[in-house]
Design an enzyme around this catalytic site. Sequence first.
Site, PDB file in Angstrom:
ATOM      1  N   ASP A  62      -7.064  -1.054   7.287  1.00 43.69           N
ATOM      2  CA  ASP A  62      -6.815  -2.395   6.744  1.00 43.69           C
ATOM      3  C   ASP A  62      -6.071  -3.348   7.688  1.00 43.69           C
ATOM      4  OD1 ASP A  62      -7.287  -0.490   4.825  1.00 43.69           O
ATOM      5  OD2 ASP A  62      -5.452  -0.851   3.715  1.00 43.69           O
ATOM      6  N   SER A 122      -0.343  -0.468   3.575  1.00 44.94           N
ATOM      7  CA  SER A 122      -0.661  -1.906   3.644  1.00 44.94           C
ATOM      8  C   SER A 122       0.353  -2.807   2.957  1.00 44.94           C
ATOM      9  CB  SER A 122      -2.048  -2.144   3.062  1.00 44.94           C
ATOM     10  OG  SER A 122      -2.976  -1.673   3.999  1.00 44.94           O
TER      11      SER A 122
HETATM   12  N1  DQQ Z   1      -5.341   1.777   2.924  1.00 49.99           N
HETATM   13  C1  DQQ Z   1      -5.776   1.584   1.577  1.00 49.99           C
HETATM   14  C2  DQQ Z   1      -4.553   0.985   0.942  1.00 49.99           C
HETATM   15  C3  DQQ Z   1      -3.447   1.740   1.572  1.00 49.99           C
HETATM   16  C4  DQQ Z   1      -3.905   1.872   2.974  1.00 49.99           C
HETATM   17  C5  DQQ Z   1      -6.993   0.714   1.478  1.00 49.99           C
HETATM   18  C6  DQQ Z   1      -3.515   3.182   3.623  1.00 49.99           C
HETATM   19  O1  DQQ Z   1      -4.561   1.097  -0.453  1.00 49.99           O
HETATM   20  O2  DQQ Z   1      -2.208   1.055   1.498  1.00 49.99           O
HETATM   21  O3  DQQ Z   1      -7.905   0.977   2.486  1.00 49.99           O
HETATM   22  O4  DQQ Z   1      -3.959   3.230   4.944  1.00 49.99           O
END
Ligand code: DQQ
Length: 581
Positions: A62, A122
Amino acid sequence: MTDLKLKVTMDLSVVLVVGSCFGLLGNGVQSDRDDEKLQSLPQDQPYRTGYHFQPPKNWMNDPNGPMYYKGVYHLFYQYNPYAAVWGNITWAHSISYDLVNWIHLDIALSPDDPFDINGCWSGSTTFLSGGKPIILYTGGVTMNRQVQNLAEPKNLSDPMLREWVKSSHNPVITHVDGMDSENFRDPTTAWQGPDGLRRVLVGNEMNSHGRALLYRSRDFVTWTQSKEPVHSSTRTGMWECPDFYPVSIDGKNGVDTSSLDKFRKHVLKASFNSSDHYVLGNYTAVTDNFSVDTDFLDNGSDLRYDYDNFYASKTFFDSAKKRRILWAWIQESDSTTDDVKKTGLVYSHFPRSILLSKTGKQLIQWPVEEIEKQRTVNVRFKNKELKGGSVLEISGITASQSDVEVSFNSSNLKEADLLDPSWVDPQLLCSQKTASVGGNIGPFGILVLASKDLTEQTSIFFRVFRSNEKYVVLMCSDQSRSSLEEGLKKTIYGAFIDIDPLNEMISLRSLIDHSIVESFGGEGRACITARVYPKLAIDNQAYLYAFNNSTFDVNISTLNAWSMKKAQIVSFTKRRKPHLN
Ligand code: DQQ
């Protein structure tokens, strides 16, 4: 040029000059630390992109906390410094002047405290009063629980914001009894209500359904949960990476996240089912009530930013150019083992500006204008008839790294096939009526990353149907013949697109970058990103064609295609020597 700008420019030039001195121009990736397995990438990698953002090596997912600060664009992202698979998640940090060329800086946040020991997940950035940026991010902690934490820049006078310090108050938001603490993450950028309190949303799940919890704070440290989520849905699972922001009804400029302008709508985006879905609605700041126009996965309305490879996106307001910019993550679309063999890299979408459409019923997206300075050799023509059953080569540009704009029209619309009322699922319809299935008006479009003999091709095309005296336009991205390699994911994607072909051209723009094809139909009303791995159609063996597989002729009203320059992406970190990636 301001002193500040001069300073950053000088910093960039130093990096570029030093990078050149190390002889690292081109695709060279220097393996200069004791990383674990999987870190070195093949130098002759045909799937490595030329002008999309990519990390120095290893895994990214992300985009996090994008922002514009003192003349510099900042992008943070989920990054594993040690391997080409998800894990050891940090916040990596890169900066840019123009959203095209990038400098990788040192990692901003690493999981080395009890409140983020399982990963710095994230989150977002917010500007506090006085313009100080602050990060609110999710910490993965023991027992698979998640909490929310703060971090601040160490030196606000450094426009690169190279060092970040975690707050001594962490964690600042924790779960309460009865809440699913294993699905409690990804805080949004905060906005300020008329009472002066800041608000953020945090993604959560209740009885396996998605919701966005609302928290308020006066000092950004002590947060109180609102009794009601701002929105929830029993049709979806967990909402990852929620985003909540206003869009202007006049559609010309983006607006700040805290804007309470009367002429606005609000967008709530949630990431689930491998897609980024959004709803539009009216948000009343005094009561924090958000009433949606149509809900997630409503019958007949499934609003998504992109109908294929696009996840965990995040927007920010660019105060310099008064626009809202959208970033997202493009995944590999193969098995993990093959991903690692292929590139060990995933990419971000080219940043898109995002606005409310004139109808007020959907968002429109368009690559930020800065991309245009990457354009070099141009091929263009107007008014060319494409006979039914014909293919036309568009030669003269580098088809594997290009930007193509084309618009079509037809004088035979009344001959369009009837739309069967049971055809409500555009993706299914595209899978049944692929590029090789002829119709009256469509399929017509372009074949990208195609081999000379067309055995490999990714087709992006349209079909026009008649339905109750109106026309319905379908846009498809057909990857079923994108590679001779067996066992790859070659799904076909599609969307109905709000175009009236009687009164406007059917337009398409595709950003083609070796293994990524980002397509924008109807000036950004429907977007589809394909991730493809051709065996034959690589580098100068990749070709571009226009095609019409309909019974009736169509007309190419205009076609404009450009070769694209490679973006300069360099690393400038304390631990490593500066180098071009
Ligand atoms: N990636 C997810 C999120 C999380 C992050 C979404 C962890 O929910 O915070 O791709 O790498």
